[in-house]
Design a protein around this motif. Structure first.
Motif, mmCIF file in Angstrom:
data_model
loop_
_atom_site.group_PDB
_atom_site.id
_atom_site.type_symbol
_atom_site.label_atom_id
_atom_site.label_comp_id
_atom_site.label_asym_id
_atom_site.label_seq_id
_atom_site.Cartn_x
_atom_site.Cartn_y
_atom_site.Cartn_z
ATOM 1 N N LEU A 101 0.832 -1.195 0.000
ATOM 2 C CA LEU A 101 0.000 0.000 0.000
ATOM 3 C C LEU A 101 0.862 1.238 0.000
ATOM 4 N N PRO A 102 0.347 2.298 -0.593
ATOM 5 C CA PRO A 102 1.106 3.545 -0.509
ATOM 6 C C PRO A 102 1.098 4.070 0.918
ATOM 7 N N LEU A 103 1.904 4.975 1.242
ATOM 8 C CA LEU A 103 2.125 5.466 2.582
ATOM 9 C C LEU A 103 0.900 6.201 3.116
ATOM 10 N N GLU A 104 0.125 6.877 2.297
ATOM 11 C CA GLU A 104 -1.054 7.582 2.747
ATOM 12 C C GLU A 104 -2.150 6.618 3.127
ATOM 13 N N GLU A 105 -2.211 5.476 2.537
ATOM 14 C CA GLU A 105 -3.285 4.546 2.811
ATOM 15 C C GLU A 105 -2.910 3.526 3.870
ATOM 16 N N THR A 106 -1.796 3.609 4.416
ATOM 17 C CA THR A 106 -1.352 2.642 5.403
ATOM 18 C C THR A 106 -2.127 2.898 6.697
ATOM 19 N N PRO A 107 -2.802 1.875 7.223
ATOM 20 C CA PRO A 107 -3.577 2.075 8.444
ATOM 21 C C PRO A 107 -2.632 2.311 9.635
ATOM 22 N N ASN A 108 -3.088 3.211 10.520
ATOM 23 C CA ASN A 108 -2.304 3.523 11.715
ATOM 24 C C ASN A 108 -2.697 2.542 12.817
ATOM 25 N N VAL A 109 -1.735 1.951 13.403
ATOM 26 C CA VAL A 109 -1.983 0.940 14.414
ATOM 27 C C VAL A 109 -2.498 1.586 15.703
ATOM 28 N N LEU A 110 -2.163 2.798 15.959
ATOM 29 C CA LEU A 110 -2.537 3.463 17.185
ATOM 30 C C LEU A 110 -3.948 4.056 17.114
ATOM 31 N N THR A 111 -4.493 4.297 15.976
ATOM 32 C CA THR A 111 -5.821 4.851 15.820
ATOM 33 C C THR A 111 -6.777 3.713 15.505
ATOM 34 N N PRO A 112 -7.831 3.540 16.345
ATOM 35 C CA PRO A 112 -8.779 2.466 16.060
ATOM 36 C C PRO A 112 -9.724 2.860 14.931
ATOM 37 N N ALA A 113 -10.379 1.892 14.451
ATOM 38 C CA ALA A 113 -11.326 2.128 13.359
ATOM 39 C C ALA A 113 -12.562 2.797 13.909
ATOM 40 N N LEU A 114 -13.317 3.453 13.083
ATOM 41 C CA LEU A 114 -14.489 4.211 13.483
ATOM 42 C C LEU A 114 -15.564 3.308 14.075
ATOM 43 N N TYR A 115 -15.792 2.190 13.535
ATOM 44 C CA TYR A 115 -16.819 1.301 14.066
ATOM 45 C C TYR A 115 -16.441 0.814 15.464
ATOM 46 N N ASP A 116 -15.119 0.643 15.749
ATOM 47 C CA ASP A 116 -14.687 0.239 17.090
ATOM 48 C C ASP A 116 -14.968 1.357 18.096
ATOM 49 N N ILE A 117 -14.778 2.575 17.647
ATOM 50 C CA ILE A 117 -15.015 3.712 18.541
ATOM 51 C C ILE A 117 -16.494 3.802 18.865
ATOM 52 N N VAL A 118 -17.382 3.644 17.874
ATOM 53 C CA VAL A 118 -18.826 3.746 18.074
ATOM 54 C C VAL A 118 -19.291 2.632 18.993
ATOM 55 N N TRP A 119 -18.884 1.406 18.673
ATOM 56 C CA TRP A 119 -19.330 0.293 19.490
ATOM 57 C C TRP A 119 -18.724 0.329 20.889
ATOM 58 N N SER A 120 -17.651 1.003 21.090
ATOM 59 C CA SER A 120 -17.058 1.147 22.429
ATOM 60 C C SER A 120 -17.757 2.262 23.199
ATOM 61 N N LEU A 121 -18.243 3.286 22.515
ATOM 62 C CA LEU A 121 -18.923 4.381 23.183
ATOM 63 C C LEU A 121 -20.297 3.963 23.731
ATOM 64 N N ILE A 122 -20.991 3.069 23.023
ATOM 65 C CA ILE A 122 -22.331 2.654 23.479
ATOM 66 C C ILE A 122 -22.246 1.962 24.840
ATOM 67 N N PRO A 123 -21.408 0.935 25.028
ATOM 68 C CA PRO A 123 -21.350 0.335 26.373
ATOM 69 C C PRO A 123 -20.811 1.329 27.425
ATOM 70 N N PHE A 124 -19.911 2.210 26.998
ATOM 71 C CA PHE A 124 -19.387 3.207 27.923
ATOM 72 C C PHE A 124 -20.505 4.137 28.386
ATOM 73 N N ALA A 125 -21.369 4.535 27.457
ATOM 74 C CA ALA A 125 -22.494 5.407 27.796
ATOM 75 C C ALA A 125 -23.463 4.692 28.723
ATOM 76 N N VAL A 126 -23.713 3.397 28.482
ATOM 77 C CA VAL A 126 -24.628 2.627 29.335
ATOM 78 C C VAL A 126 -24.037 2.515 30.741
ATOM 79 N N VAL A 127 -22.754 2.212 30.826
ATOM 80 C CA VAL A 127 -22.095 2.082 32.126
ATOM 81 C C VAL A 127 -22.081 3.436 32.829
#
Length: 190
Positions: free
Chosen positions: A15-41
């Motif tokens: 892959l070119p350098l711009e498209e290389t996924p960053n290991v430290l930044t999670p994917a958007l769907y992980d952030i959304v699904w992590s926020l829902i249980p966090f909000a419930v808790v």
């Protein structure tokens, strides 16, 4: 190199350098699904746990403050009791001093009364003794007069060689002799 770098390097090889996924930044769907249980808790914690925690802290604060207030009240009561005790002690000392002074005064009065009574009794005994001495003296004087009179008559009879049997004559002689003795005794006392 460590295994994470190796994996990261192996995945992004083509892959070119711009498209290389960053290991430290999670994917958007992980952030959304992590926020829902966090909000419930967070909601459950905010709604149930936090009020209960706050109530426990308030109760503890009230108990501590109440304990401090009770301790202060007990301390003030103890100070008041100590002040009262000190006042009673001072009053008792004053009363004891007064009782001691009264007892000392009564003792001195009793001693004075006993001395006066003893003096009166002494004077009475001395007066009675003097009366008794006077009575005994008179008795002894009268006995001596009688004895002296008899002895004088006996002596006079011996000297004169006659008997003074006449009672009138005898009585006059005795009286004269005793009067002479009284004059001699009175002159000897002066």
């Amino acid at each position: 190199m460590n295994p994470i770098h190796i994996l990261a390097a192996g995945e992004g090889e083509g892959l070119p350098l711009e498209e290389t996924p960053n290991v430290l930044t999670p994917a958007l769907y992980d952030i959304v699904w992590s926020l829902i249980p966090f909000a419930v808790v967070l909601f459950v914690f905010w709604k149930f746990v936090l009020p209960m925690f706050k109530r426990v802290l308030d109760e503890r604060t009230e108990r501590i403050e109440g304990g401090i207030e009770r301790a202060e009240a007990a301390q003030s009561e103890a100070k008041a009791a100590l002040d009262k005790y000190n006042a009673q002690l001072a009053e008792a000392r004053v009363e004891a001093a007064k009782i001691r002074d009264d007892a000392r005064a009564q003792g001195q009065q009793i001693i004075a009364d006993l001395k006066a009574e003893a003096q009166t009794e002494k004077e009475r005994i001395v007066a009675a003794g003097e009366q008794q001495l006077v009575a005994q003296r008179q008795q002894i004087v009268s006995e001596l007069r009688g004895d002296l009179g008899r002895q004088s008559i006996d002596l006079a009879e011996r000297l004169m060689g006659e008997q003074l049997s006449d009672s009138v004559h005898r009585s006059g002689t005795i009286d004269r002799f005793l009067a002479d003795l009284d004059q001699v005794a009175g002159a000897g006392q002066n």
